[in-house]
Design a protein around this motif. Structure first.
Motif, mmCIF file in Angstrom:
data_model
loop_
_atom_site.group_PDB
_atom_site.id
_atom_site.type_symbol
_atom_site.label_atom_id
_atom_site.label_comp_id
_atom_site.label_asym_id
_atom_site.label_seq_id
_atom_site.Cartn_x
_atom_site.Cartn_y
_atom_site.Cartn_z
ATOM 1 N N GLU A 118 -89.227 -36.127 -41.954
ATOM 2 C CA GLU A 118 -89.090 -35.247 -43.116
ATOM 3 C C GLU A 118 -90.439 -34.907 -43.764
ATOM 4 O OE1 GLU A 118 -86.149 -33.874 -43.702
ATOM 5 O OE2 GLU A 118 -85.515 -35.043 -41.955
ATOM 6 N N SER A 119 -91.527 -35.481 -43.257
ATOM 7 C CA SER A 119 -92.854 -35.239 -43.840
ATOM 8 C C SER A 119 -93.264 -33.784 -43.640
ATOM 9 C CB SER A 119 -93.889 -36.155 -43.186
ATOM 10 O OG SER A 119 -93.564 -37.507 -43.406
ATOM 11 N N PRO A 120 -93.974 -33.199 -44.616
ATOM 12 C CA PRO A 120 -94.414 -31.801 -44.476
ATOM 13 C C PRO A 120 -95.463 -31.630 -43.377
ATOM 14 C CG PRO A 120 -95.186 -32.741 -46.558
ATOM 15 C CD PRO A 120 -94.342 -33.776 -45.906
ATOM 16 N N VAL A 121 -95.470 -30.466 -42.767
ATOM 17 C CA VAL A 121 -96.438 -30.145 -41.715
ATOM 18 C C VAL A 121 -97.768 -29.778 -42.366
ATOM 19 C CG1 VAL A 121 -96.997 -28.544 -39.840
ATOM 20 C CG2 VAL A 121 -94.643 -29.361 -40.133
ATOM 21 N N LEU A 122 -98.831 -30.469 -41.962
ATOM 22 C CA LEU A 122 -100.185 -30.127 -42.414
ATOM 23 C C LEU A 122 -100.804 -29.073 -41.499
ATOM 24 C CD1 LEU A 122 -101.754 -33.619 -43.242
ATOM 25 C CD2 LEU A 122 -101.245 -31.782 -44.860
ATOM 26 N N LEU A 123 -100.564 -29.207 -40.202
ATOM 27 C CA LEU A 123 -101.190 -28.315 -39.232
ATOM 28 C C LEU A 123 -100.348 -28.295 -37.968
ATOM 29 C CD1 LEU A 123 -103.849 -26.650 -38.789
ATOM 30 C CD2 LEU A 123 -104.809 -28.698 -37.755
ATOM 31 N N GLU A 124 -100.170 -27.119 -37.407
ATOM 32 C CA GLU A 124 -99.472 -26.965 -36.135
ATOM 33 C C GLU A 124 -100.294 -26.009 -35.292
ATOM 34 O OE1 GLU A 124 -95.520 -24.923 -35.772
ATOM 35 O OE2 GLU A 124 -94.942 -27.020 -35.464
ATOM 36 N N LEU A 125 -100.731 -26.476 -34.118
ATOM 37 C CA LEU A 125 -101.627 -25.682 -33.279
ATOM 38 C C LEU A 125 -101.093 -25.552 -31.865
ATOM 39 C CD1 LEU A 125 -105.044 -27.334 -34.238
ATOM 40 C CD2 LEU A 125 -104.155 -25.161 -35.063
ATOM 41 N N SER A 126 -101.363 -24.404 -31.270
ATOM 42 C CA SER A 126 -101.028 -24.133 -29.886
ATOM 43 C C SER A 126 -102.008 -23.086 -29.395
ATOM 44 C CB SER A 126 -99.594 -23.616 -29.806
ATOM 45 O OG SER A 126 -99.204 -23.441 -28.469
#
Length: 163
Positions: free
Chosen positions: A107-115
């Motif tokens: 449930e923790s918020p996303v700080l960074l998502e990379l692809s």
């Protein structure tokens, strides 16, 4: 300039340059709360408590396996925050994803998502623990990623971890 503002500027510069592709989430991470142990070596579950270390995809830079799924649960000492620096990321754009959560639960918020491709990006947690996850689909693979993490006193400057 504040530490958090500096991180935000770094991320915006990379996004504006087109070197980072924000991806659609492949699947929601459902990690459990990490126990307080020093290190457990396995791609599926790595736990680290301390002052810093490396987060490297399996077989980097020679390519991770299809269907790879890895998780790193990181906890800083003495209530400090955690800074993660993505030195190099080369994954299959839109399908193989590195995700950093601000906490260690699903449930923790996303700080960074990379692809896709990215380099020299940094992110700072708001709490002493974070989760770093990597998932790859079952087709094309790429070199992977090389990151480092450090515990950071929020009062310190970016120079402490090379930025």
């Amino acid at each position: 300039m504040s530490l958090i503002k500096s991180f935000a500027i770094l991320a915006l510069v990379a996004l504006a340059a087109g070197s980072v592709q924000k991806s659609k989430p492949m699947k929601k991470f459902q990690p459990e709360v990490a126990p307080q142990i020093s290190v457990r070596e396995a791609c599926g579950d790595q736990y680290a408590t301390g002052t810093g270390g490396s987060i490297i995809s399996p077989n980097y830079p020679n390519g991770y396996a299809n269907g790879e799924s890895c998780g790193w649960f990181l906890t800083a000492e003495n209530g400090n925050k955690i800074a993660v620096v993505v030195h190099d990321l080369q994954t299959e754009a839109g399908y193989d994803v590195l995700t950093i959560l601000d906490g260690i639960t699903g449930e923790s918020p996303v700080l960074l998502e990379l692809s896709g491709e990215a380099s020299n990006l940094a992110v700072l947690s708001t709490q002493p623990s974070i989760f770093v996850g990597f998932t790859a689909d079952s087709s094309i693979n790429a070199p992977g990623f090389n990151c480092s993490w450090s515990q950071v006193n929020p009062q310190d400057s970016l120079e402490l971890f090379g930025l």
